[in-house]
Design a protein around this motif. Structure first.
Motif, PDB file in Angstrom:
ATOM      1  N   ASP A 124      45.749  44.157  50.558  1.00 25.76           N
ATOM      2  CA  ASP A 124      46.572  45.174  49.902  1.00 25.76           C
ATOM      3  C   ASP A 124      47.764  44.552  49.186  1.00 25.76           C
ATOM      4  N   GLU A 125      48.347  43.495  49.775  1.00 25.78           N
ATOM      5  CA  GLU A 125      49.520  42.864  49.182  1.00 25.78           C
ATOM      6  C   GLU A 125      49.200  42.267  47.814  1.00 25.78           C
ATOM      7  N   ALA A 126      48.056  41.623  47.701  1.00 24.35           N
ATOM      8  CA  ALA A 126      47.664  41.010  46.429  1.00 24.35           C
ATOM      9  C   ALA A 126      47.407  42.085  45.376  1.00 24.35           C
ATOM     10  N   TYR A 127      46.734  43.144  45.781  1.00 22.91           N
ATOM     11  CA  TYR A 127      46.456  44.232  44.846  1.00 22.91           C
ATOM     12  C   TYR A 127      47.749  44.925  44.431  1.00 22.91           C
ATOM     13  N   ALA A 128      48.614  45.217  45.400  1.00 16.39           N
ATOM     14  CA  ALA A 128      49.876  45.916  45.112  1.00 16.39           C
ATOM     15  C   ALA A 128      50.766  45.084  44.186  1.00 16.39           C
ATOM     16  N   ALA A 129      50.815  43.779  44.407  1.00 16.03           N
ATOM     17  CA  ALA A 129      51.634  42.913  43.546  1.00 16.03           C
ATOM     18  C   ALA A 129      51.117  42.960  42.114  1.00 16.03           C
ATOM     19  N   ALA A 130      49.812  42.929  41.945  1.00 14.70           N
ATOM     20  CA  ALA A 130      49.243  43.012  40.596  1.00 14.70           C
ATOM     21  C   ALA A 130      49.509  44.390  39.991  1.00 14.70           C
ATOM     22  N   ALA A 131      49.385  45.431  40.793  1.00 18.02           N
ATOM     23  CA  ALA A 131      49.614  46.799  40.300  1.00 18.02           C
ATOM     24  C   ALA A 131      51.058  47.014  39.850  1.00 18.02           C
ATOM     25  N   GLU A 132      51.990  46.248  40.414  1.00 20.15           N
ATOM     26  CA  GLU A 132      53.390  46.340  39.989  1.00 20.15           C
ATOM     27  C   GLU A 132      53.599  45.793  38.580  1.00 20.15           C
ATOM     28  N   HIS A 133      52.755  44.862  38.162  1.00 21.77           N
ATOM     29  CA  HIS A 133      52.944  44.167  36.886  1.00 21.77           C
ATOM     30  C   HIS A 133      52.008  44.616  35.777  1.00 21.77           C
ATOM     31  N   PHE A 134      50.994  45.399  36.129  1.00 26.45           N
ATOM     32  CA  PHE A 134      50.020  45.838  35.130  1.00 26.45           C
ATOM     33  C   PHE A 134      49.812  47.336  35.232  1.00 26.45           C
ATOM     34  N   GLU A 135      49.757  47.988  34.080  1.00 23.77           N
ATOM     35  CA  GLU A 135      49.370  49.399  34.078  1.00 23.77           C
ATOM     36  C   GLU A 135      47.932  49.467  34.556  1.00 23.77           C
ATOM     37  N   GLU A 136      47.492  50.622  35.013  1.00 29.50           N
ATOM     38  CA  GLU A 136      46.170  50.731  35.633  1.00 29.50           C
ATOM     39  C   GLU A 136      45.035  50.264  34.722  1.00 29.50           C
ATOM     40  N   ALA A 137      45.081  50.627  33.453  1.00 25.85           N
ATOM     41  CA  ALA A 137      44.024  50.200  32.526  1.00 25.85           C
ATOM     42  C   ALA A 137      44.038  48.679  32.345  1.00 25.85           C
ATOM     43  N   GLU A 138      45.241  48.096  32.285  1.00 21.38           N
ATOM     44  CA  GLU A 138      45.363  46.634  32.184  1.00 21.38           C
ATOM     45  C   GLU A 138      44.841  45.958  33.439  1.00 21.38           C
ATOM     46  N   LEU A 139      45.181  46.516  34.574  1.00 20.09           N
ATOM     47  CA  LEU A 139      44.731  45.959  35.846  1.00 20.09           C
ATOM     48  C   LEU A 139      43.209  46.000  35.936  1.00 20.09           C
ATOM     49  N   ALA A 140      42.623  47.063  35.435  1.00 23.49           N
ATOM     50  CA  ALA A 140      41.160  47.159  35.418  1.00 23.49           C
ATOM     51  C   ALA A 140      40.570  46.015  34.591  1.00 23.49           C
ATOM     52  N   ARG A 141      41.205  45.684  33.471  1.00 23.96           N
ATOM     53  CA  ARG A 141      40.731  44.578  32.623  1.00 23.96           C
ATOM     54  C   ARG A 141      40.914  43.228  33.317  1.00 23.96           C
ATOM     55  N   VAL A 142      42.021  43.059  34.021  1.00 21.49           N
ATOM     56  CA  VAL A 142      42.256  41.819  34.765  1.00 21.49           C
ATOM     57  C   VAL A 142      41.171  41.655  35.841  1.00 21.49           C
ATOM     58  N   ILE A 143      40.880  42.734  36.551  1.00 24.66           N
ATOM     59  CA  ILE A 143      39.818  42.685  37.568  1.00 24.66           C
ATOM     60  C   ILE A 143      38.483  42.346  36.905  1.00 24.66           C
ATOM     61  N   ALA A 144      38.198  42.971  35.767  1.00 30.82           N
ATOM     62  CA  ALA A 144      36.957  42.676  35.042  1.00 30.82           C
ATOM     63  C   ALA A 144      36.901  41.204  34.653  1.00 30.82           C
ATOM     64  N   ALA A 145      38.013  40.658  34.185  1.00 30.97           N
ATOM     65  CA  ALA A 145      38.067  39.245  33.796  1.00 30.97           C
ATOM     66  C   ALA A 145      37.777  38.340  34.995  1.00 30.97           C
ATOM     67  N   ILE A 146      38.327  38.686  36.142  1.00 28.83           N
ATOM     68  CA  ILE A 146      38.107  37.899  37.359  1.00 28.83           C
ATOM     69  C   ILE A 146      36.636  37.962  37.771  1.00 28.83           C
ATOM     70  N   VAL A 147      36.056  39.137  37.721  1.00 28.04           N
ATOM     71  CA  VAL A 147      34.648  39.301  38.095  1.00 28.04           C
ATOM     72  C   VAL A 147      33.741  38.515  37.156  1.00 28.04           C
ATOM     73  N   VAL A 148      34.027  38.567  35.857  1.00 31.19           N
ATOM     74  CA  VAL A 148      33.178  37.876  34.884  1.00 31.19           C
ATOM     75  C   VAL A 148      33.239  36.361  35.074  1.00 31.19           C
ATOM     76  N   ILE A 149      34.427  35.788  35.231  1.00 33.12           N
ATOM     77  CA  ILE A 149      34.488  34.333  35.375  1.00 33.12           C
ATOM     78  C   ILE A 149      33.831  33.898  36.683  1.00 33.12           C
ATOM     79  N   ASN A 150      33.938  34.690  37.720  1.00 37.47           N
ATOM     80  CA  ASN A 150      33.245  34.349  38.956  1.00 37.47           C
ATOM     81  C   ASN A 150      31.734  34.365  38.754  1.00 37.47           C
ATOM     82  N   SER A 151      31.235  35.283  37.960  1.00 36.69           N
ATOM     83  CA  SER A 151      29.802  35.314  37.650  1.00 36.69           C
ATOM     84  C   SER A 151      29.403  34.075  36.856  1.00 36.69           C
TER      85      SER A 151
END
Length: 167
Positions: free
Chosen positions: A120-147
């Motif tokens: 929760d701490e990692a998610y909350a810290a990111a949510a403080e710095h990114f609007e929800e739509a931006e955070l969704a894109r950051v998560i997508a970027a993380i998922v894609v590079i892991n793939s």
């Protein structure tokens, strides 16, 4: 007259061969991955996206992706210092913005999943710095590079031959 003798160049280890070319063997899947990459990149600052790709690739020991993404980042103006320090970002926080640090921490949490979830701490810290739509894109970027990392590591893509695209 003194002659200078240069020591012989070190003999490097043998370069491994790739196991397969996934783009040739599963072209529709590969094209879908490329489209996924393009979609994930939309709305994410390119410099931040490079940090995400490099950090996930470090964690996943993906030499091919490290070669590619560090070269791309440097070609697009990222500093050598920030690229090098990314492996030890927690001790080198002063090289990054708080926003970048939140994205890097989230990248680690999503990439590792050692506890079976993203803290929760990692998610909350990111949510403080990114609007929800931006955070969704950051998560997508993380998922894609892991793939991509999993594809490159599994098929043993060979690092060292990538040349950044001219933009």
């Amino acid at each position: 007259m003194t002659t200078t003798v240069n020591p012989p160049a070190p003999v490097l280890a043998h370069e491994h061969a790739p196991r397969m070319n996934l783009a040739e063997q599963a072209p529709e899947f590969y094209r879908a991955m490329l489209r996924l990459e393009q979609e994930a990149a939309k709305g994410v600052d390119p410099a931040l996206y490079h940090l995400i790709k490099i950090r996930a690739s470090q964690i996943n020991h993906c030499a091919f992706c490290l070669d590619m993404h560090t070269k791309d980042a440097l070609a697009e103006g990222e500093t050598v210092e920030r690229v090098v320090q990314l492996a030890a970002w927690q001790e080198s926080r002063h090289f990054y913005t708080e926003r970048e640090l939140a994205a890097i921490a989230l990248t680690e949490a999503v990439t590792v999943l050692t506890d079976g979830f993203v803290p929760d701490e990692a998610y909350a810290a990111a949510a403080e710095h990114f609007e929800e739509a931006e955070l969704a894109r950051v998560i997508a970027a993380i998922v894609v590079i892991n793939s991509w990392n999993r594809i490159a590591v599994t098929t043993r893509m060979v690092p060292g031959h990538y040349t950044p695209r001219s933009r």
